[in-house]
Design an enzyme around this catalytic site. Structure first.
Site, short mmCIF file in Angstrom:
data_model
loop_
_atom_site.label_atom_id
_atom_site.label_comp_id
_atom_site.label_asym_id
_atom_site.label_seq_id
_atom_site.Cartn_x
_atom_site.Cartn_y
_atom_site.Cartn_z
N SER A 121 55.10 8.01 13.06
CA SER A 121 56.25 8.19 12.18
C SER A 121 55.81 8.52 10.76
O SER A 121 54.71 8.17 10.33
CB SER A 121 57.10 6.91 12.13
N1 SAH Z 1 55.80 3.27 15.84
C1 SAH Z 1 55.14 4.46 16.32
C2 SAH Z 1 56.14 5.56 16.59
C3 SAH Z 1 55.76 6.36 17.77
S1 SAH Z 1 56.96 7.54 18.31
C4 SAH Z 1 54.08 4.93 15.35
O1 SAH Z 1 54.19 4.67 14.15
O2 SAH Z 1 53.13 5.58 15.79
C5 SAH Z 1 57.98 6.58 19.38
C6 SAH Z 1 57.29 5.90 20.53
O3 SAH Z 1 58.30 5.30 21.33
C7 SAH Z 1 56.50 6.82 21.46
O4 SAH Z 1 55.21 6.36 21.58
C8 SAH Z 1 57.27 6.74 22.79
O5 SAH Z 1 56.44 6.84 23.94
C9 SAH Z 1 57.90 5.36 22.67
N2 SAH Z 1 59.09 5.15 23.53
C10 SAH Z 1 60.07 6.02 23.83
N3 SAH Z 1 60.99 5.44 24.65
C11 SAH Z 1 60.57 4.15 24.84
C12 SAH Z 1 61.07 3.03 25.60
N4 SAH Z 1 62.20 3.12 26.30
N5 SAH Z 1 60.37 1.88 25.56
C13 SAH Z 1 59.22 1.76 24.86
N6 SAH Z 1 58.70 2.78 24.14
C14 SAH Z 1 59.35 3.96 24.13
#
Ligand code: SAH
Length: 213
Positions: free
Chosen positions: A64
């Protein structure tokens, strides 16, 4: 895994950018000033790590944007010892911020590749979440509920009911809601069935997907 003076200098500049964009919580700013974000990204992105931008990580996901991480972290109003659930571990960067704020962090990731990678990586840097879980965040984590706060770091097409139900009274859920574009939304649990809702403008996230992969 180097963290040089150059990186530290760039990080301080990023903190100033976030202040100018309106982030005021000192603890959040300090955490961003401390965490070597460049180590959470693939090496080809080293030069970009301290720009206020989201970037691709493994499995078609993104780390993010720092402003978004700071904004969501601020809304959570974390106190040391708070029990916090994160949905979407991804690179683990937001997880690291939560750890530095003193939270006891439980974080769920549905992508196995990312789950494995980040589970190995975070402890190496000294960030110890209480538990990283491979699973589907739509369900929350009933066995550890209730939580002081819950943060969703993917765009949710709707607000999953289990997440509201797993908040303590007074607890806060910060979740971007929407399909193409999401509205950052804060729910505060006022009673068994009462929730206060606040909206904070548009953000863009990768989608919250059902089931683990
Ligand atoms: N907090 C992370 C953001 C990653 S993007 C960072 O700063 O790097 C969002 C993430 O949510 C992705 O890795 C994706 O695989 C995950 N995601 C999407 N749907 C999800 C779900 N239902 N349960 C858990 N994780 C999920």
């Amino acid at each position: 895994m180097k963290d040089t003076f150059k990186h530290q200098g760039l990080r301080q500049q990023l903190v100033n950018v976030l202040k100018n964009k309106g982030i005021t919580n000192e603890k959040v700013l300090q955490a961003i000033g401390k965490i070597p974000r460049h180590l959470f990204m693939d090496s080809s992105f080293l030069d970009h790590a301290y720009q206020d931008k989201a970037f691709p990580i493994a499995a078609d996901q993104t780390i993010s944007q720092p402003y978004t991480v700071a904004f969501q972290s601020e809304l959570l109003q974390i106190e040391p010892g708070h029990k916090v659930l994160e949905i979407g571990t991804g690179s683990g960067y937001q997880t690291a911020v939560l750890c530095l704020l003193g939270a006891r962090v439980f974080s769920i990731e549905r992508q196995q590749e990312l789950f494995k990678k980040t589970s190995r990586f975070l402890p190496k840097l000294g960030y110890r979440a209480k538990k990283l879980i491979f699973g589907d965040g739509y369900k929350g984590l009933p066995e550890e509920a209730p939580f002081d706060s819950i943060i969703v770091t993917a765009g949710a097409p709707f607000v999953p009911k289990p997440l509201l139900g797993q908040l303590k009274i007074g607890g806060r859920l910060v979740i971007p809601v929407g399909d193409e574009v999401q509205i950052m939304t804060l729910f505060i649990r006022k009673g068994q069935k009462e929730f206060e809702q606040h909206e904070f403008g548009e953000f863009r996230f990768v989608p919250l997907l059902e089931d683990k992969n």
